[in-house]
Design an enzyme around this catalytic site. Structure first.
Site, PDB file in Angstrom:
ATOM      1  CD  GLU A  95      44.270  33.931  34.347  1.00  0.00           C
ATOM      2  OE1 GLU A  95      43.835  33.865  35.494  1.00  0.00           O
ATOM      3  OE2 GLU A  95      43.533  34.056  33.347  1.00  0.00           O
TER       4      GLU A  95
HETATM    5  C1  TNX Z   1      41.568  36.449  35.648  1.00  0.00           C
HETATM    6  S1  TNX Z   1      42.624  39.131  35.089  1.00  0.00           S
HETATM    7  C2  TNX Z   1      41.725  36.623  34.301  1.00  0.00           C
HETATM    8  C3  TNX Z   1      40.568  36.480  33.410  1.00  0.00           C
HETATM    9  C4  TNX Z   1      39.340  36.049  34.155  1.00  0.00           C
HETATM   10  C5  TNX Z   1      39.273  36.822  35.442  1.00  0.00           C
HETATM   11  C6  TNX Z   1      38.023  36.582  36.215  1.00  0.00           C
HETATM   12  C7  TNX Z   1      43.291  38.355  34.008  1.00  0.00           C
HETATM   13  C8  TNX Z   1      44.376  39.036  33.345  1.00  0.00           C
HETATM   14  N1  TNX Z   1      42.869  37.121  33.730  1.00  0.00           N
HETATM   15  O1  TNX Z   1      40.874  35.563  32.373  1.00  0.00           O
HETATM   16  O2  TNX Z   1      38.230  36.310  33.377  1.00  0.00           O
HETATM   17  O3  TNX Z   1      40.367  36.475  36.230  1.00  0.00           O
HETATM   18  O4  TNX Z   1      37.941  37.454  37.301  1.00  0.00           O
END
Ligand code: TNX
Length: 537
Positions: free
Chosen positions: A336
């Site tokens: 992300e």
């Molecule tokens: C996605 S899973 C994210 C996290 C958040 C999570 C909450 C991932 C690699 N990144 O930063 O905490 O969703 O479910």
């Protein structure tokens, strides 16, 4: 030497008295066990082994790993029964009534370090394994054959009965893990140890610690002290946060190793870095420190990928953590990074990867890192995009499988669950169990799969009770997905075994979710054939 008739008669008489005094117990059926994860093979012989205060643990002389396991087993039983089982080193098979840990196995075909065979006769319990890991797994199986009351401290007033038979067992995947996010909310060493205890009970062997994120930096880095001093001072919701000192981290690593769990440290980069950006202005492109962040948004922060000081920072962080981490992996996050240009992102991941390699570790990254120059030395953790996992497979990486809609422990069970999130859907206990890693991604087979991992993100999780409620009982299912091959698994059969773990959860003080899909049962000793009870007395 001649033995007189009188002596012979006396001996026979003595033997008859002895055998008639031995209490007999109802027959058992080992097939009725509720072991999770389900073992590869179980052959029942319908007798009973009696474990009591006369039982000792014998260990093959000179085998340190097995000796350590004997101590674990003795402590487990002392906790429940108050009995101090003696531990003895031995060259030979012990006498009746005892437990024997040995490296001798009947399986000749290249048994792995994780393989074990647990053989229970009326006379002896033998756990054979070529590796200390396998022996530990055999002990966990033995533990689950014993009544749940052994999990509660106290004194047991009756002997412990075990069904006789043989279990031969080995895992399907080498990596069976869970992740704990200590960044969104901080959890102390004691809580992490509890988490490790739960992994060990279900034969899981990896704990991925998500050590840094926008809301907090949780691991001491001596060369960049403000990361924890300032960056560790808060958490989601504005609480006081916290961090692990180096000694704390080493204590966790040691405790994990004692339970055959490896620690996989993650420092999430180049996004998810606000805590670092708030602690050191030079990591930002504009040279200004950001404010600390206590909300739940993602994707707004990035390290300044074209500043050299950023790579000095990454090098120090990876070096200091790697020095304390015996396992082969270092997780660089990489998810992300919505505020990082794609070219900058790829450039950053390539450099971070080189740094990780220079400190002797293998890189793991969330599935987006598949876009960088990755190859067979790297691991892509598939959480969201199938095309990223496919890209990793095409480039020859291994894949760690964590599909959010099945494996995420922070998804709500249903729309009424108070804790948790729903962005990947709601995940009831059957959704968490009923999936197979090798069927998820086109072109990805078991050859490409390193194993599975179930992540617990902690935006909504603040206490050990919160952790337990979200992980149990889903964690038990993930353990089975990682251990037992798909042909041997079915939800309808599994849910019955799971229902029988309720006593164990309660005895361990676990605050679990009582899913309506699971037939929770209250009794113990399921392998005892009740219909015949009493007839043998
Ligand atoms: C996605 S899973 C994210 C996290 C958040 C999570 C909450 C991932 C690699 N990144 O930063 O905490 O969703 O479910």
């Amino acid at each position: 030497m001649r033995i007189s008739i009188l002596t012979t008669l006396l001996m026979v008489g003595f033997f008859l008295i002895l055998t008639s005094c031995r209490k007999s117990y109802p027959p058992t059926d080992m097939h009725r066990n509720s072991v999770i994860p389900k073992p590869v093979s179980v052959v029942a012989t319908n007798g009973t082994f009696v474990l009591d205060d006369g039982t000792s643990i014998y260990v093959e002389a000179g085998n340190e790993g097995l000796m350590k396991n004997a101590t674990f087993l003795a402590e487990l039983l002392r906790n429940a029964t108050g009995i101090e089982l003696e531990i003895e080193a031995t060259e030979d098979k012990p006498w009746r009534g005892n437990i024997f840990l040995t490296s001798r196995v009947s399986e000749k075909e290249n048994p792995s370090k994780d393989y074990y065979e647990l053989n229970i006769t009326e006379k002896l319990i033998t756990i054979g394994s070529t590796g200390a890991e396998g022996s530990f797994y055999g002990i966990q199986t033995l533990r689950q054959l014993l009544p749940a009351s052994i999990e509660t401290a106290g004194t047991l007033d009756k002997p412990l009965l075990l069904p006789t038979g043989t279990i031969k067992d080995r895992p399907q995947y080498g990596y069976r893990g869970a992740m704990l996010d200590v960044a969104r909310h901080f959890f102390d060493v004691g809580t992490v140890k509890r988490f490790i205890d739960y992994l060990a009970l279900y034969k899981m062997n990896a704990l991925h610690l998500h050590l840094t994120d926008d809301q907090g930096w949780r691991i001491e880095i001596e060369s960049w002290p403000n990361l924890t001093k300032h960056g560790g001072s808060t958490e989601v919701g504005g609480g006081e946060g916290g961090y692990f000192t180096k000694d704390d981290y080493k204590e966790i690593v040691q405790y994990a190793a004692d339970h055959y769990v490896m620690i996989v440290p993650e420092v999430d980069m180049p996004g998810h870095t606000n805590a670092a950006l708030a602690s050191y202005p030079e990591l930002n492109c504009d040279g200004k420190a950001t404010d600390l962040y206590t909300g739940m948004k993602v994707g707004f922060s990035t390290l300044c990928t074209d500043k050299e000081v950023v790579y000095e920072f990454v090098d120090d962080v990876v070096r200091e953590i790697s020095e304390m981490t015996p396992g082969p992996y270092f997780h660089i996050g990489g998810d992300e990074s919505h505020s990082t240009e794609q070219d900058d992102y790829v450039y950053f991941v390539n450099r971070a990867r080189e740094i990780v390699k220079s400190h002797g570790k293998q890189m793991i990254g969330w599935d987006e890192v598949a876009h960088a120059n990755v190859n067979s030395e790297d691991v892509v953790q598939y959480w969201s995009k199938e095309e990223n996992a496919s890209l990793g497979v095409k480039k020859g990486t291994k894949v760690l499988v964590s599909p959010a809609k099945h494996a995420y422990l922070d998804m709500k069970y249903d729309s009424t669950t108070v804790l948790g999130l729903t962005w990947a859907g709601v995940t009831e206990v059957d959704d968490a169990y009923d999936w197979s890693p090798e069927k998820l991604v086109e072109g990805m087979t078991n050859e490409n799969i390193l194993g599975i991992e179930a992540p617990l993100w902690s935006e909504t999780v603040e206490t050990i009770d919160d952790i337990e409620f979200l992980i149990f009982p889903r964690l038990s299912g993930h353990a089975e997905v990682g251990w037992t091959s798909p042909e041997k698994r079915s939800w309808d059969e599994y849910k019955v075994r799971l229902g029988r773990h309720q006593n164990r959860f309660k005895a361990l003080g676990i605050d679990f979710y009582e899913s309506p899909l699971v037939p929770w049962q209250d009794e113990e000793d399921f392998f005892i054939q009740e219909e015949q009870e009493g007839t043998q007395e």
